[in-house]
Scaffold this motif. Structure first.
Motif, PDB file in Angstrom:
ATOM      1  N   GLU A  33      35.329  43.583  45.354  1.00 52.11           N
ATOM      2  CA  GLU A  33      36.486  43.041  44.646  1.00 52.11           C
ATOM      3  C   GLU A  33      37.710  43.926  44.840  1.00 52.11           C
ATOM      4  N   ARG A  34      37.488  45.247  44.808  1.00 47.94           N
ATOM      5  CA  ARG A  34      38.595  46.173  45.068  1.00 47.94           C
ATOM      6  C   ARG A  34      39.159  45.959  46.464  1.00 47.94           C
ATOM      7  N   ALA A  35      38.276  45.764  47.430  1.00 49.81           N
ATOM      8  CA  ALA A  35      38.706  45.528  48.810  1.00 49.81           C
ATOM      9  C   ALA A  35      39.480  44.216  48.913  1.00 49.81           C
ATOM     10  N   ARG A  36      39.056  43.193  48.186  1.00 53.36           N
ATOM     11  CA  ARG A  36      39.762  41.905  48.200  1.00 53.36           C
ATOM     12  C   ARG A  36      41.170  42.059  47.627  1.00 53.36           C
ATOM     13  N   ILE A  37      41.274  42.780  46.524  1.00 50.50           N
ATOM     14  CA  ILE A  37      42.588  43.004  45.905  1.00 50.50           C
ATOM     15  C   ILE A  37      43.471  43.822  46.845  1.00 50.50           C
ATOM     16  N   ALA A  38      42.931  44.918  47.369  1.00 49.01           N
ATOM     17  CA  ALA A  38      43.705  45.798  48.243  1.00 49.01           C
ATOM     18  C   ALA A  38      44.114  45.108  49.536  1.00 49.01           C
ATOM     19  N   GLY A  39      43.302  44.179  50.008  1.00 47.74           N
ATOM     20  CA  GLY A  39      43.582  43.506  51.275  1.00 47.74           C
ATOM     21  C   GLY A  39      44.531  42.334  51.175  1.00 47.74           C
ATOM     22  N   CYS A  40      44.870  41.921  49.972  1.00 49.65           N
ATOM     23  CA  CYS A  40      45.741  40.766  49.791  1.00 49.65           C
ATOM     24  C   CYS A  40      47.192  41.170  50.057  1.00 49.65           C
ATOM     25  N   THR A  41      47.889  40.378  50.853  1.00 48.23           N
ATOM     26  CA  THR A  41      49.300  40.645  51.148  1.00 48.23           C
ATOM     27  C   THR A  41      50.222  39.527  50.661  1.00 48.23           C
ATOM     28  N   ASP A  42      49.670  38.528  50.022  1.00 47.29           N
ATOM     29  CA  ASP A  42      50.446  37.395  49.530  1.00 47.29           C
ATOM     30  C   ASP A  42      50.986  37.728  48.138  1.00 47.29           C
ATOM     31  N   MET A  43      52.281  37.962  48.034  1.00 46.25           N
ATOM     32  CA  MET A  43      52.860  38.372  46.756  1.00 46.25           C
ATOM     33  C   MET A  43      52.675  37.314  45.675  1.00 46.25           C
ATOM     34  N   GLY A  44      52.674  36.046  46.027  1.00 45.08           N
ATOM     35  CA  GLY A  44      52.445  34.988  45.044  1.00 45.08           C
ATOM     36  C   GLY A  44      51.068  35.087  44.434  1.00 45.08           C
ATOM     37  N   VAL A  45      50.076  35.327  45.270  1.00 41.69           N
ATOM     38  CA  VAL A  45      48.697  35.492  44.796  1.00 41.69           C
ATOM     39  C   VAL A  45      48.592  36.756  43.951  1.00 41.69           C
ATOM     40  N   LEU A  46      49.165  37.846  44.444  1.00 38.08           N
ATOM     41  CA  LEU A  46      49.114  39.104  43.695  1.00 38.08           C
ATOM     42  C   LEU A  46      49.801  38.978  42.340  1.00 38.08           C
ATOM     43  N   ASP A  47      50.914  38.264  42.294  1.00 43.70           N
ATOM     44  CA  ASP A  47      51.600  38.047  41.019  1.00 43.70           C
ATOM     45  C   ASP A  47      50.704  37.281  40.049  1.00 43.70           C
ATOM     46  N   ALA A  48      50.039  36.234  40.544  1.00 42.68           N
ATOM     47  CA  ALA A  48      49.143  35.442  39.693  1.00 42.68           C
ATOM     48  C   ALA A  48      47.978  36.311  39.209  1.00 42.68           C
ATOM     49  N   TRP A  49      47.407  37.105  40.100  1.00 42.13           N
ATOM     50  CA  TRP A  49      46.305  37.986  39.706  1.00 42.13           C
ATOM     51  C   TRP A  49      46.768  38.993  38.662  1.00 42.13           C
ATOM     52  N   PHE A  50      47.975  39.545  38.828  1.00 41.61           N
ATOM     53  CA  PHE A  50      48.472  40.529  37.873  1.00 41.61           C
ATOM     54  C   PHE A  50      48.594  39.916  36.480  1.00 41.61           C
TER      55      PHE A  50
END
Length: 84
Positions: A50-67
């Motif tokens: 899961e840490r690798a999935r989070i760290a590997g994501c480069t889509d800011m829209g997805v990262l914003d939703a996850w945050f």
């Protein structure tokens, strides 16, 4: 000394795009780190995968939703929106 005027317009554009890509990657990396910090602080267990999935994501829209989800999530599955 700035000698960029000796470069072709194409070379200048490519160099500028590279800087923009680097800044975008840096923002994504920082957001991923904040998501992991938030989850750690809240005591949510995060596997290495899961840490690798989070760290590997480069889509800011997805990262914003996850945050946003990480603020109240009780599991990483909730953060990822699994089971919705």
């Amino acid at each position: 000394m700035d000698l960029s005027f000796f470069q072709s317009e194409t070379a200048q554009r490519l160099r500028a795009e590279g800087r923009a890509e680097g800044r975008a990657e840096g923002r994504a990396e920082g957001r991923a780190e904040r998501i992991q910090l938030l989850l750690d602080h809240r005591g949510v267990e995060v596997s290495e995968e899961e840490r690798a999935r989070i760290a590997g994501c480069t889509d800011m829209g997805v990262l914003d939703a996850w945050f946003v989800r990480a603020i109240t999530a009780s599991s990483v599955a909730e953060v990822f929106g699994e089971g919705e």
